[in-house]
Scaffold this motif. Structure first.
Motif, PDB file in Angstrom:
ATOM      1  N   HIS A 154     -13.806  -2.079  26.292  1.00 11.08           N
ATOM      2  CA  HIS A 154     -13.626  -0.802  25.623  1.00 11.08           C
ATOM      3  C   HIS A 154     -12.691  -0.982  24.432  1.00 11.08           C
ATOM      4  N   PHE A 155     -13.085  -0.389  23.302  1.00 15.78           N
ATOM      5  CA  PHE A 155     -12.281  -0.501  22.105  1.00 15.78           C
ATOM      6  C   PHE A 155     -12.047   0.893  21.536  1.00 15.78           C
ATOM      7  N   LEU A 156     -10.953   1.023  20.792  1.00 14.69           N
ATOM      8  CA  LEU A 156     -10.562   2.317  20.268  1.00 14.69           C
ATOM      9  C   LEU A 156     -10.888   2.469  18.790  1.00 14.69           C
ATOM     10  N   PRO A 157     -11.493   3.610  18.378  1.00 17.77           N
ATOM     11  CA  PRO A 157     -11.640   3.866  16.955  1.00 17.77           C
ATOM     12  C   PRO A 157     -10.383   4.506  16.402  1.00 17.77           C
ATOM     13  N   VAL A 158      -9.823   3.931  15.376  1.00 16.77           N
ATOM     14  CA  VAL A 158      -8.648   4.503  14.743  1.00 16.77           C
ATOM     15  C   VAL A 158      -9.107   5.130  13.442  1.00 16.77           C
ATOM     16  N   SER A 194      -9.390  -3.536  13.922  1.00 19.73           N
ATOM     17  CA  SER A 194     -10.291  -2.392  13.986  1.00 19.73           C
ATOM     18  C   SER A 194     -10.840  -2.153  15.384  1.00 19.73           C
ATOM     19  N   LEU A 195     -10.716  -3.138  16.255  1.00 13.97           N
ATOM     20  CA  LEU A 195     -11.289  -3.041  17.599  1.00 13.97           C
ATOM     21  C   LEU A 195     -10.176  -3.235  18.616  1.00 13.97           C
ATOM     22  N   LEU A 196      -9.569  -2.129  19.023  1.00 11.07           N
ATOM     23  CA  LEU A 196      -8.422  -2.169  19.915  1.00 11.07           C
ATOM     24  C   LEU A 196      -8.880  -1.968  21.356  1.00 11.07           C
ATOM     25  N   GLN A 197      -8.268  -2.688  22.272  1.00 13.54           N
ATOM     26  CA  GLN A 197      -8.596  -2.542  23.683  1.00 13.54           C
ATOM     27  C   GLN A 197      -8.040  -1.208  24.202  1.00 13.54           C
ATOM     28  N   VAL A 198      -8.936  -0.322  24.543  1.00 16.49           N
ATOM     29  CA  VAL A 198      -8.542   1.010  24.993  1.00 16.49           C
ATOM     30  C   VAL A 198      -7.689   0.939  26.257  1.00 16.49           C
TER      31      VAL A 198
END
Length: 663
Positions: free
Chosen positions: A2-6, A114-118
């Protein structure tokens, strides 16, 4: 994964101003996705036949038998208004943090800025919400040869080369985007970072990470470690320094580094910059280092003094080095207050020395055992109790922070473990017992940064601590290391504030609130509960507590000025003595939901990426160690990163923020 959109919408959603939230270069837009998967490892295979990653090893030990005679059924604690003799110096709420081996940082933090571990964001947010911030170190043995490069192919931010040394430590290269990634995490979770200066080459030192770290991380940067376990530099087969390398040689190296920093105009902040000496304390003692005069000679450049310590090592079993230790044989040694008392003893003088020199004193890396920990021990409920007792003991003896190490798939002791990225059947994170300990420790100390700790233990199997804030007792921390379903080793703590023969008015509250950390046995490797909530078992967590919070109210005896708290065998009880102390750690938390998926599995990472450091087995079972024979051994990987990371095809982006109920 899972990655976070900022995105700017995110800032609006959580109430951040433009000045508070920035998406940093080089990525202008941040997106996230999930490798869609529906299965998880069940652990049904017998432990003896298990050949998978250590992080999910199904081994379960036998709990030590109950003591004969049982622990004292009733224990009395007299507290005083205004404080008590022997209290520690004030301790910050973010005392218990994390140390992440640099080679696994991208796997834990995110693919890039750009792709952060949620799930990682949620785990940090849990602690930030309770105490305001989180301390995380990115480093370890793999930082010692790490090289900052402008660019890597295919958007990769970290890459490991082929090891060409006898201990198997791979050369590591990384790009500035790792630092941008860290800063974006800070913008969301107020995480503060420690980094490390590569220390293998001194002619000159590579100080690029200092320049870039200061420019990119700004106030989110705490300091730079200067040397990781330098007392082991000359110990074969590490030998990145000549035989005979000692404290005076290390002092000389630090002097050269400080001079180089002072001459580099790109390094804008030169004072309070370095963490030294971070020794394992198995070859040199801390006093060996202090007696060189190093602290006085470079005092202005020092942020903190630090050591690293593991109580045991599993190098014999994992690497074929030395004596193999059966975890069952040593399990009971973790389940006594003496474990923490004996472990902290070599550092009592050093903590006083640090305070005399107005420097923080850090436990920069610790966990249950080096070389990845022990199966069935490092991932047990007993490890959670040990880590909590060890944390309280360090706080009591005037440490200012303790960082629990995070390895990769090959480690038993991880506070948290991302799922393997090359196996689409694994879809969720695994939260280990040590993370529960850090969360409970955060609640015990709270956000005031004025908490002072006192050890009031009367029985080695049932440690007791009190926490004072500004002269008022605000929490009691009560342990029971015993496993006994019969109830014979449950005990009750009766406490009083003032009254009796103290000469003070009675000040015992009319009621208190209690949170329990529980499992069925100290040997349990799952089904942990903190105040009725859980992160689930293997592959079940997105970093958010699940379930309904269960905070028990205990009415006190106002006529007798006493209050009684039951502590079952086994468990940990955190007793909130004031309403405010509970409210301080019970505000609602904004967390990051993991609701985004990709249409198909498009992420590929070569299995060699999972060959991680600090005693971790990779999928290729490569062996090596960077601190042989030490109680703080750390093993790194040898496998080269031969594959590239395929780009994620994002088909749909759906995201919202949820308010988590107070826990």
């Amino acid at each position: 994964m899972h990655f976070l959109p900022v995105l700017s919408l995110l800032a609006a959603t959580i109430g951040l101003t433009t000045a508070q939230y920035t998406v940093y270069q080089p990525h202008q837009q941040v997106i996230f996705g999930n490798v869609n998967s529906t299965q998880s490892l069940t652990g049904t295979a017998a432990a003896a036949l298990y050949t998978g990653a250590a992080a999910y090893d199904p081994t379960v030990l036998q709990a030590p038998p109950p003591p004969v005679p049982p622990v004292p059924t009733n224990q009395f604690i007299q507290l005083y208004s205004g404080g008590m003799n022997g209290l520690s110096a004030p301790v910050k709420g973010n005392f218990a943090g994390f140390s992440i081996e640099m080679s696994v940082a991208a796997h834990v933090l995110g693919k890039n800025s750009s792709l952060l571990q949620v799930s990682f964001l949620n785990l940090m947010a849990n602690i930030k919400d309770r105490v305001g911030s989180v301390q995380v170190r990115i480093g370890g043995n793999t930082q010692e040869t790490a090289q900052l490069v402008p660019y890597l192919p295919n958007g990769t931010i970290i890459s490991k080369g082929v090891a060409n040394n006898p201990i198997g430590t791979p050369p590591l290269v990384f790009t500035p985007d790792l630092l941008y990634l860290m800063n974006n995490i800070s913008s969301l979770t107020n995480t503060r970072w420690y980094l490390g200066v590569p220390f293998f080459n001194t002619t000159p030192f590579d100080d690029t990470i200092i320049v870039q770290g200061q420019q990119i991380l700004g106030s989110n940067l705490l300091a730079f470690q200067a040397g990781n376990e330098p007392d082991l530099y000359a110990k074969p087969p590490r030998t990145n320094r000549p035989l005979g390398y000692g404290p005076l040689n290390y002092m000389s190296d630090i002097g050269m580094l400080v001079n180089q920093i002072n001459q580099n105009n790109w390094i804008t902040q030169k004072n309070n910059l370095l963490v030294i000496p971070s020794i394992s304390a198995t070859v040199w003692t801390p006093e060996d280092v202090w007696n060189t005069g190093i602290v006085g000679s470079v005092s202005n450049s020092l942020y903190a003094l630090a050591v690293e310590r593991y109580p045991n090592d599993n190098c014999g079993a994992r690497l074929g080095l030395g004596v193999t230790i059966n975890p069952q044989d040593i399990f009971a040694s973790y389940l006594t207050h003496n474990a923490s008392v004996n472990l902290v003893a070599p550092y009592v003088n050093s903590s006083q020395f640090a305070m005399a020199n107005n420097k923080p004193f850090l436990m920069f890396e610790t966990n249950t055992a080096s070389c990845s920990g022990f199966p069935g021990l490092s991932d047990s409920f007993g490890a959670a109790l040990w880590a909590l007792d060890w944390s309280f003991m360090m706080a009591y003896q005037n440490f200012t922070a303790a960082l629990f190490h995070v390895g990769g798939q090959g480690a038993y002791y991880n506070p948290f473990t991302p799922p393997p990225t090359n196996q689409s059947t694994f879809r969720q994170w695994t939260v280990g017992p040590i993370y529960y300990s850090t969360l409970a420790m955060a609640e015990a100390l709270g956000p005031s940064n004025a908490s002072r700790v006192l050890d009031l233990t009367q029985n080695l199997l049932t440690p007791i601590y009190v926490v004072y804030e500004n002269g008022t007792p605000t929490k009691l921390a009560l342990f029971n290391f015993v496993t006994d379903p019969s109830g014979a080793n449950d005990y009750t703590v009766t406490f009083a504030v003032g009254g009796g023969t103290t000469g003070q008015p009675g000040a015992t509250p009319s009621s208190v609130q209690v949170k329990y950390l529980t499992a069925s046995s100290v040997s349990s490797t799952g089904n942990f509960s903190w105040a009725g909530q859980t992160f689930g078992n293997n592959f079940e967590s997105d970093g958010r507590l699940q379930g309904t919070s269960n905070i028990q109210t205990v009415n006190c005896n106002t006529q007798a000025n006493t209050c009684s708290i039951k502590v079952s065998a086994p468990s940990f009880a955190l007793v909130f003595l004031t309403t405010a102390s509970l409210q301080d750690v019970s505000t609602s938390t904004l967390t990051f939901p993991t609701t985004v998926t990709t249409a198909r599995n498009t992420v590929y990472i070569n299995p060699s990426v999972l060959a991680n450091s600090n005693g971790d087995y990779g999928f290729q079972n490569k062996k090596g160690t960077t601190s042989i024979g030490s109680s703080s051994d750390a093993r790194s990987l040898r496998q080269a990163l031969s594959g590239s990371i395929a780009l994620i095809s994002i088909v749909a982006i759906v995201f919202t923020f949820l308010n988590r109920l107070p826990s």
